[in-house]
Motif scaffolding. Structure first.
Motif, PDB file in Angstrom:
ATOM      1  N   ALA A  56      68.669  19.710  27.130  1.00  0.00           N
ATOM      2  CA  ALA A  56      69.068  18.627  28.034  1.00  0.00           C
ATOM      3  C   ALA A  56      70.480  18.127  27.733  1.00  0.00           C
ATOM      4  O   ALA A  56      71.158  17.578  28.606  1.00  0.00           O
ATOM      5  N   GLY A  57      70.927  18.343  26.504  1.00  0.00           N
ATOM      6  CA  GLY A  57      72.255  17.847  26.117  1.00  0.00           C
ATOM      7  C   GLY A  57      73.375  18.847  26.365  1.00  0.00           C
ATOM      8  O   GLY A  57      74.536  18.554  26.083  1.00  0.00           O
ATOM      9  N   GLN A  60      75.548  22.096  36.510  1.00  0.00           N
ATOM     10  CA  GLN A  60      75.840  23.495  36.872  1.00  0.00           C
ATOM     11  C   GLN A  60      75.586  24.420  35.682  1.00  0.00           C
ATOM     12  O   GLN A  60      74.942  25.457  35.817  1.00  0.00           O
ATOM     13  N   VAL A  61      76.086  24.002  34.528  1.00  0.00           N
ATOM     14  CA  VAL A  61      75.910  24.834  33.329  1.00  0.00           C
ATOM     15  C   VAL A  61      74.420  24.979  33.015  1.00  0.00           C
ATOM     16  O   VAL A  61      73.936  26.067  32.701  1.00  0.00           O
ATOM     17  N   ARG A  62      73.668  23.893  33.153  1.00  0.00           N
ATOM     18  CA  ARG A  62      72.244  23.959  32.806  1.00  0.00           C
ATOM     19  C   ARG A  62      71.434  24.742  33.833  1.00  0.00           C
ATOM     20  O   ARG A  62      70.324  25.170  33.561  1.00  0.00           O
ATOM     21  N   ASN A  63      71.977  24.923  35.017  1.00  0.00           N
ATOM     22  CA  ASN A  63      71.271  25.709  36.032  1.00  0.00           C
ATOM     23  C   ASN A  63      71.725  27.156  36.117  1.00  0.00           C
ATOM     24  O   ASN A  63      71.026  27.988  36.697  1.00  0.00           O
ATOM     25  N   SER A  68      78.244  25.775  19.483  1.00  0.00           N
ATOM     26  CA  SER A  68      77.138  25.643  20.446  1.00  0.00           C
ATOM     27  C   SER A  68      75.889  25.105  19.745  1.00  0.00           C
ATOM     28  O   SER A  68      75.739  25.215  18.525  1.00  0.00           O
ATOM     29  N   ASP A  69      75.013  24.519  20.541  1.00  0.00           N
ATOM     30  CA  ASP A  69      73.914  23.730  19.986  1.00  0.00           C
ATOM     31  C   ASP A  69      72.695  24.547  19.549  1.00  0.00           C
ATOM     32  O   ASP A  69      72.167  24.358  18.446  1.00  0.00           O
ATOM     33  N   SER A 120      84.649  17.962  25.561  1.00  0.00           N
ATOM     34  CA  SER A 120      83.965  19.230  25.871  1.00  0.00           C
ATOM     35  C   SER A 120      82.455  19.097  25.825  1.00  0.00           C
ATOM     36  O   SER A 120      81.738  19.876  26.456  1.00  0.00           O
ATOM     37  N   GLY A 121      81.939  18.128  25.098  1.00  0.00           N
ATOM     38  CA  GLY A 121      80.491  17.994  24.942  1.00  0.00           C
ATOM     39  C   GLY A 121      79.919  18.950  23.903  1.00  0.00           C
ATOM     40  O   GLY A 121      78.748  18.874  23.561  1.00  0.00           O
TER      41      GLY A 121
END
Ligand SMILES: Cc1cc2nc3c(=O)[nH]c(=O)nc-3n(C[C@H](O)[C@H](O)[C@H](O)COP(=O)(O)OP(=O)(O)OC[C@H]3O[C@@H](n4cnc5c(N)ncnc54)[C@H](O)[C@@H]3O)c2cc1C
Length: 273
Positions: free
Chosen positions: A97-98, A103-106, A121-122, A189-190
């Motif tokens: 979710a983070g 768009q990126v998550r889809n 990356s997470d 950037s997150g």
């Protein structure tokens, strides 16, 4: 920038994809969220793009006592998956979710994220904490690589050029376990300046993976002594966050992730009762 000219093929089956990847200048295209930027910057210049987006490597299921996640599963599917509601696995949708924006998550796939191996990356840290392994397919067959051996450096993994990552396998933790993911993000950037995934088992055993602070994610062998352990890690710094600051952020994320994973153990006991 505009990418260099490239041939494109959309694979109709896993076998087609593996055949096309026999070309040493071929590159896999999944959701394109990382690859397209790299192509535009001409940091890679493949002759052929093999689009695997239509393959049936998608979804989350419990099979043969293991949790199996297809490499083409997108982030939002992890957020929604009913198989991941258990508190012991809650870190997975929490982490997904983070990631990025809608768009990126889809569009972005988890296989693409793991294969790209951006050191900030997470998900990689969490796959290490959960003891996941990755299924890699080539024309010669299949092999499984533990997450902690898969990540070898910045943008460098155990994947061979003709291999496809097809599945992520997570051993379901025993009842009464808890997991959590914590990160401190770069505000623009997150991506993680530092992030930690944690799993705490019913007997108190702790497993932690860390991302964002060095060339690749890694396991903390003694999470109870995070500070001492991180002191021995070659942490990088940049104009945004010095090495010392990043080290401190990593300690904080490890502590927070462990504390929340611990809290979830009781919830998991109730959930699985
Ligand atoms: C705006 C933005 C914000 C983002 N924020 C975050 C964030 O906060 N946290 C985070 O962790 N990530 C973040 N990301 C990264 C994002 O998660 C990845 O770009 C995405 O998941 C990559 O998947 P993809 O399917 O698009 O891969 P692609 O871009 O298609 O491919 C990426 C690489 O992996 C290879 N590849 C892809 N699939 C496979 C496979 N199955 N087998 C072998 N090789 C494969 C490709 O050849 C390529 O080298 C962000 C991205 C963007 C654009």
């Amino acid at each position: 920038m505009i990418p260099a000219e490239v041939e494109y093929v959309r694979a109709g089956s896993l076998e087609d994809a593996l055949d096309a990847l026999a070309d040493p200048e071929a590159k896999v295209l999944a959701g394109g969220q990382s690859l397209v930027s790299v192509l535009k910057l001409r940091l890679v210049r493949p002759r052929l793009l093999v689009d695997i987006g239509g393959l049936e490597l998608r979804g989350v299921e419990l099979r043969d006592g293991e949790l199996r996640i297809g490499a083409l599963t997108v982030w939002d599917e992890l957020v929604e998956a009913s198989e991941l509601r258990r508190p012991a696995l809650a870190a997975i949708p929490e982490c997904a979710a983070g990631v990025g924006d809608l768009q990126v998550r889809n569009r972005g796939t988890i296989g693409g994220s793991l294969a790209h191996a951006d050191p900030a990356s997470d998900l990689p840290a969490l796959t290490i904490a959960l003891g996941a392994s990755f299924v890699l397919r080539s024309p010669e067959g299949e092999r499984a690589v533990p997450a902690e051996d898969f990540f070898q450096g910045p943008f460098l993994t155990a994947l061979l050029p003709q291999e496809l990552l097809t599945e992520i396998v997570v051993p379901p933790p025993p009842a009464g376990s808890g997991s959590a993911y914590e990160s401190i993000e770069h505000p623009a950037s997150g991506f993680a300046l530092a992030g930690a995934g944690a799993l705490v088992l019913p007997d108190g055993t702790r497993s932690v993976g860390v991302t964002g602070v060095s060339g690749h994610p890694f396991r903390l062998d003694s999470p109870d002594e995070a500070e001492a352990m991180l002191a021995g890690v070659d942490v990088f710094g940049d104009h945004f966050a010095s090495a010392e600051y990043r080290r401190r952020l990593a300690e904080v994320t490890v502590r927070r992730a462990l504390a929340r994973a611990e809290q979830r153990r009781e919830e998991d006991e109730r959930w699985t009762a």
